[in-house]
Structure formats: structure tokens, C-alpha cells
Design a protein around this motif. Structure first.
Motif, PDB file in Angstrom:
ATOM      1  N   GLN A  34      41.790  -0.092  -9.666  1.00  0.00           N
ATOM      2  CA  GLN A  34      42.357   0.387 -11.135  1.00  0.00           C
ATOM      3  C   GLN A  34      43.066   1.389 -11.011  1.00  0.00           C
ATOM      4  OE1 GLN A  34      41.484  -1.226 -13.433  1.00  0.00           O
ATOM      5  NE2 GLN A  34      39.760  -2.393 -13.127  1.00  0.00           N
ATOM      6  N   GLY A  35      43.433   1.895  -9.775  1.00  0.00           N
ATOM      7  CA  GLY A  35      44.609   3.073  -9.506  1.00  0.00           C
ATOM      8  C   GLY A  35      43.715   4.266  -9.097  1.00  0.00           C
ATOM      9  N   ASP A  74      33.308  12.954 -15.391  1.00  0.00           N
ATOM     10  CA  ASP A  74      34.562  12.741 -16.016  1.00  0.00           C
ATOM     11  C   ASP A  74      35.739  12.029 -15.304  1.00  0.00           C
ATOM     12  OD1 ASP A  74      33.279  13.889 -18.241  1.00  0.00           O
ATOM     13  OD2 ASP A  74      34.535  15.823 -18.093  1.00  0.00           O
ATOM     14  N   ILE A  75      36.168  10.917 -15.606  1.00  0.00           N
ATOM     15  CA  ILE A  75      37.163  10.287 -14.664  1.00  0.00           C
ATOM     16  C   ILE A  75      38.910  10.341 -15.497  1.00  0.00           C
ATOM     17  CG2 ILE A  75      37.979   8.144 -13.943  1.00  0.00           C
ATOM     18  CD1 ILE A  75      35.445   9.050 -12.466  1.00  0.00           C
ATOM     19  N   VAL A  76      39.660  11.036 -14.690  1.00  0.00           N
ATOM     20  CA  VAL A  76      41.106  11.263 -15.074  1.00  0.00           C
ATOM     21  C   VAL A  76      41.910  10.206 -14.135  1.00  0.00           C
ATOM     22  CG1 VAL A  76      42.938  12.957 -15.312  1.00  0.00           C
ATOM     23  CG2 VAL A  76      40.424  13.691 -15.354  1.00  0.00           C
ATOM     24  N   PRO A  77      42.264   9.256 -14.794  1.00  0.00           N
ATOM     25  CA  PRO A  77      43.151   8.317 -14.092  1.00  0.00           C
ATOM     26  C   PRO A  77      44.556   8.818 -13.880  1.00  0.00           C
ATOM     27  CG  PRO A  77      42.510   7.128 -16.076  1.00  0.00           C
ATOM     28  CD  PRO A  77      42.217   8.726 -16.079  1.00  0.00           C
ATOM     29  N   LYS A  78      44.792   8.410 -12.794  1.00  0.00           N
ATOM     30  CA  LYS A  78      46.463   8.936 -12.069  1.00  0.00           C
ATOM     31  C   LYS A  78      47.162   7.807 -11.644  1.00  0.00           C
ATOM     32  CE  LYS A  78      45.476  13.512 -12.738  1.00  0.00           C
ATOM     33  NZ  LYS A  78      46.289  14.219 -14.052  1.00  0.00           N
ATOM     34  N   GLY A  79      46.740   6.823 -11.728  1.00  0.00           N
ATOM     35  CA  GLY A  79      47.509   5.517 -11.120  1.00  0.00           C
ATOM     36  C   GLY A  79      47.869   4.528 -12.342  1.00  0.00           C
ATOM     37  N   ILE A 112      42.149   1.197 -25.322  1.00  0.00           N
ATOM     38  CA  ILE A 112      43.359   0.833 -24.391  1.00  0.00           C
ATOM     39  C   ILE A 112      44.047   2.088 -23.801  1.00  0.00           C
ATOM     40  CG2 ILE A 112      45.573  -0.237 -24.543  1.00  0.00           C
ATOM     41  CD1 ILE A 112      42.765  -1.307 -26.842  1.00  0.00           C
ATOM     42  N   SER A 113      44.322   2.177 -22.645  1.00  0.00           N
ATOM     43  CA  SER A 113      44.870   3.409 -21.828  1.00  0.00           C
ATOM     44  C   SER A 113      46.269   2.935 -21.269  1.00  0.00           C
ATOM     45  CB  SER A 113      43.876   3.799 -21.101  1.00  0.00           C
ATOM     46  OG  SER A 113      42.672   4.166 -21.414  1.00  0.00           O
ATOM     47  N   GLN A 114      47.250   3.841 -21.566  1.00  0.00           N
ATOM     48  CA  GLN A 114      48.569   3.884 -20.690  1.00  0.00           C
ATOM     49  C   GLN A 114      48.899   5.315 -19.955  1.00  0.00           C
ATOM     50  OE1 GLN A 114      49.914   1.124 -24.487  1.00  0.00           O
ATOM     51  NE2 GLN A 114      51.548   1.048 -22.814  1.00  0.00           N
ATOM     52  N   GLU A 115      49.766   5.132 -19.289  1.00  0.00           N
ATOM     53  CA  GLU A 115      49.951   6.269 -18.689  1.00  0.00           C
ATOM     54  C   GLU A 115      50.390   7.505 -19.603  1.00  0.00           C
ATOM     55  OE1 GLU A 115      52.859   7.942 -14.829  1.00  0.00           O
ATOM     56  OE2 GLU A 115      53.643   6.173 -16.232  1.00  0.00           O
ATOM     57  N   ARG A 133      42.573  -4.414 -15.879  1.00  0.00           N
ATOM     58  CA  ARG A 133      43.796  -3.763 -15.634  1.00  0.00           C
ATOM     59  C   ARG A 133      44.871  -5.071 -15.445  1.00  0.00           C
ATOM     60  NH1 ARG A 133      45.490   0.835 -12.717  1.00  0.00           N
ATOM     61  NH2 ARG A 133      47.731   0.494 -11.910  1.00  0.00           N
ATOM     62  N   PHE A 134      45.875  -4.734 -16.654  1.00  0.00           N
ATOM     63  CA  PHE A 134      46.973  -5.794 -16.790  1.00  0.00           C
ATOM     64  C   PHE A 134      48.275  -5.118 -16.117  1.00  0.00           C
ATOM     65  CE2 PHE A 134      44.259  -6.829 -20.315  1.00  0.00           C
ATOM     66  CZ  PHE A 134      44.175  -8.191 -20.296  1.00  0.00           C
ATOM     67  N   ASP A 135      49.075  -5.681 -15.843  1.00  0.00           N
ATOM     68  CA  ASP A 135      50.472  -5.604 -15.255  1.00  0.00           C
ATOM     69  C   ASP A 135      51.448  -5.420 -16.619  1.00  0.00           C
ATOM     70  OD1 ASP A 135      53.604  -6.423 -14.690  1.00  0.00           O
ATOM     71  OD2 ASP A 135      52.556  -5.277 -12.695  1.00  0.00           O
ATOM     72  N   HIS A 136      51.980  -4.151 -16.740  1.00  0.00           N
ATOM     73  CA  HIS A 136      52.481  -3.825 -17.913  1.00  0.00           C
ATOM     74  C   HIS A 136      54.049  -4.593 -18.091  1.00  0.00           C
ATOM     75  CE1 HIS A 136      55.165  -1.647 -20.674  1.00  0.00           C
ATOM     76  NE2 HIS A 136      54.101  -0.919 -21.311  1.00  0.00           N
ATOM     77  N   HIS A 137      54.496  -4.937 -17.038  1.00  0.00           N
ATOM     78  CA  HIS A 137      55.804  -5.714 -16.997  1.00  0.00           C
ATOM     79  C   HIS A 137      55.328  -7.272 -17.495  1.00  0.00           C
ATOM     80  CE1 HIS A 137      59.596  -7.188 -15.978  1.00  0.00           C
ATOM     81  NE2 HIS A 137      59.196  -7.967 -15.294  1.00  0.00           N
ATOM     82  N   ARG A 138      54.521  -7.649 -16.928  1.00  0.00           N
ATOM     83  CA  ARG A 138      53.826  -9.049 -17.504  1.00  0.00           C
ATOM     84  C   ARG A 138      53.578  -9.203 -18.753  1.00  0.00           C
ATOM     85  NH1 ARG A 138      53.042 -12.630 -13.411  1.00  0.00           N
ATOM     86  NH2 ARG A 138      51.425 -13.906 -14.742  1.00  0.00           N
TER      87      ARG A 138
END
Length: 335
Positions: A34-35, A74-79, A112-115, A133-138
Motif C-alpha cells: 500500500q505504499g 493513526d496511520i499517515v500514508p506517505k506513498g 477514497i484517498s489520493q495524495e 490500491r489502484f494505479d492512478h494512471h490506469r
């Protein structure tokens, strides 16, 4: 629709990647799926600590994972760069915090979460979630095929899936995907994974509010009779191949949404249902001729794109009022 637990969203034990009391031992595995992320355990709020459970697999290019952290954290995504993370609560209490708000999450709720959202996931000890986890480009590529024109800007989803119809469709699809994975003794074929990945992306793009939906409503065009014929011809000429909905729309030079509307108006069906009906007809034709007697029913079904015999038999009987074996037996009786 939403119960105290969405057990049907839980991957089975055979997908276990790690079970440990040490969160930092589990972190590298979670990050591969998940990054990168930062974990902030809330020691003062935790009444107990249980093992971290991570179960995961890949479905095409989509990483599907279930997590239970076993503690208040608490989980903070960085990827999240280049990714779209879709989280659905399975059990327990969860929360989502962003710069302009905070939401409590119960089982069946999806966000839904994006950067650019800079989210923080708030988990209690009994919280369990399903993440895709989806690839944004696809997703962007499929969005272009759905609209059949260049995007007006980067794809941006609303953060919370709040429309009742959207929640129902999304969670129902997730139950089907998880049940398929849990029930499969063998890894699904590449064709199945390609189709399911596209279905997941199409559904997300169709049900979740975004700048795409607003743009699509303004620009969606009508399919001409020539484009419809191109779509039908493409299906007929590629029946034995791995056909995706986006392939059909590309051959007709139209958007996926316009194509779906055209098939509904002309045939009262969807393009993929039309394709399946033709494939069933081809199977029946082979079973009805003695020239195919050396082939097994499974071989014939597989040749025409049916990978699950149980589902194939059900569809065949619904369509023709008889089983594939009965069709073959009747053909033999005529010779």
C-alpha cells in the motif's frame, strides 16, 4: 445494507502475509502493498494489543489487502503518489481525518484517498479494513476511453462514498471479488484478472462523484449507427479472444458510456452480455455437431471464454433450458 461486521469482505487465511505483535515487523510488508506510511500508536487509549494481521493478493494491477492492526493507531500514508487508495471498513470503528474534516467510519463505509487529500486513518484495536490500491494512471487511461476525449485535468474523487446506491454497488462488487478469490483453489486466469480489474475501475469511476462524472455529463455523445455496427462487428470477429469493454468502445471510436447506452437502446442488454450470448450460441453449435465429439464440454467452454464451469453451466441452462450435456446427448441421438 451495513451491519456490525462486513465479514464477506475479509480475505481468507490462505492469503496471510504476516501475523505479528510487532507493528514495525509488519511495516515493510504493508508498505510493499500500500505504499510508505507513518504509524502513530495511541498507547494511552489502547486497552489491549492484539497481533497485526495482513492478508493480501494482487488482482491484475490492483493490490487487494485486509488489515487489522490490533491496537489503537493513526496511520499517515506517505506513498500515495500515483495511486488511488479505496478503503472499506469490515469491522470495528475507524475514522478518516483530512485538513478540512473528520469522519467516523462504520462497517461497509468506503472512503477514497489520493495524495493531495493528505489523509490520516484512525483505527481502534478491533478495526479491520479492506484496501484496494489502484494505479492512478490506469484509471486515467480508462477514464479517457469512457469519455473518448482528452481529460480536462487530473482525476479527483470525492473523499467519502456517501450515495446509498454507490455504496450498495461498490460493496456488492467487493463481496463478489473477495468470494471469488476465497473460493478459487487456483489463481484466476490472466483473462479473469484483466476483466475484474477493469470492472473494479469502471464501477469506481461510475459510482463515485468526481470531476470526471461532471465532465462526462456535459460531453457524452450519441453513438451513430455506423459506430454501433463497428462495435457489433468487432465482437463477432473477436469472440474467441479476451475482449474488454474498452476494446469494443475503442473499435467503435466512442466512449464506454455512449456504447453502453446504445446497446441498451438497440438490444436491451449490455455489450458484455451481448458478447456472452454469442459465445453461448457458439458453444451450443459445437455441442450440436458430431464433429466436436472428441472435445470435452470443458474444452469447448474454455475455448469460447468461459473459465468457471459452474457459472457456465448455470448461464447455459438459463439461456437454452437444458444443460450442455443434454445438448450433446440430443445431438448424438440424431445420428
Amino acid at each position: 445494507m451495513i451491519d456490525d461486521s462486513e465479514a464477506g469482505l475479509r480475505l481468507s487465511e490462505r492469503f496471510t502475509k504476516v501475523t505479528t505483535h510487532d507493528l514495525y515487523e509488519a511495516s515493510p510488508i504493508i508498505e510493499r502493498l500500500q505504499g510508505a506510511f507513518i504509524a502513530h500508536p495511541q498507547c494511552g487509549r489502547a486497552l489491549r494489543e492484539e497481533p497485526v494481521h495482513v492478508r493480501a493478493t494482487m488482482f491484475g494491477n490492483v493490490a487487494i489487502s485486509t488489515y487489522k492492526f490490533g491496537r489503537t493507531v493513526d496511520i499517515v500514508p506517505k506513498g500515495l503518489a500515483g495511486a488511488v487508495l479505496v478503503t472499506t471498513a469490515i469491522a470495528g470503528r475507524a475514522g478518516l481525518a483530512v485538513a478540512d474534516g473528520r469522519w467516523g467510519i462504520r462497517p461497509g463505509t468506503t472512503f477514497i484517498s489520493q495524495e493531495e487529500h493528505s489523509p490520516t486513518f484512525l483505527y481502534d484495536a478491533d478495526t479491520e479494513v479492506l484496501k484496494l490500491r489502484f494505479d492512478h494512471h490506469r484509471l486515467e487511461e480508462l477514464r479517457c476511453k469512457m469519455q473518448h476525449h482528452a481529460p480536462g485535468g487530473p482525476l479527483r474523487f470525492d473523499r467519502l462514498m456517501s450515495l446509498p446506491g454507490a455504496c450498495y454497488r461498490w460493496v456488492s462488487l467487493l463481496r463478489f471479488v473477495v468470494a471469488t478469490l476465497n473460493a478459487s483453489e487456483q489463481r484466476p486466469s490472466s483473462m479473469e484478472m484483466t476483466r475484474m480489474e477493469e470492472l473494479l475501475m469502471l464501477t469506481l469511476l461510475s459510482v463515485q462523484p468526481s470531476n470526471y462524472l461532471a465532465d462526462s455529463a456535459r460531453r457524452d455523445a450519441t453513438v451513430s449507427p455506423r459506430q454501433f455496427r463497428l462495435a457489433v462487428d468487432y465482437i463477432h470477429h473477436h469472440l474467441g479472444e479476451d475482449i474488454r469493454l474498452s476494446d469494443i468502445a475503442g473499435a467503435a471510436a466512442c466512449s464506454i458510456r455512449s456504447l453502453a447506452r446504445a446497446f441498451n437502446q438497440a438490444c436491451d442488454t449490455t455489450p458484455m452480455q451481448y458478447l456472452q450470448g454469442l459465445r453461448l450460441e457458439r458453444v451450443k453449435a459445437e455441442l450440436s455437431h458430431m464433429t466436436s465429439v472428441e472435445k470435452t464440454i470443458a474444452e469447448i467452454a474454455f475455448h469460447w471464454g468461459f473459465r468457471h464451469l459452474g457459472e457456465f453451466n448455470r448461464k447455459y441452462r438459463e439461456t437454452f433450458g437444458q444443460t450442455p450435456s443434454e445438448t450433446r446427448q440430443r445431438a448424438r441421438a440424431l445420428f
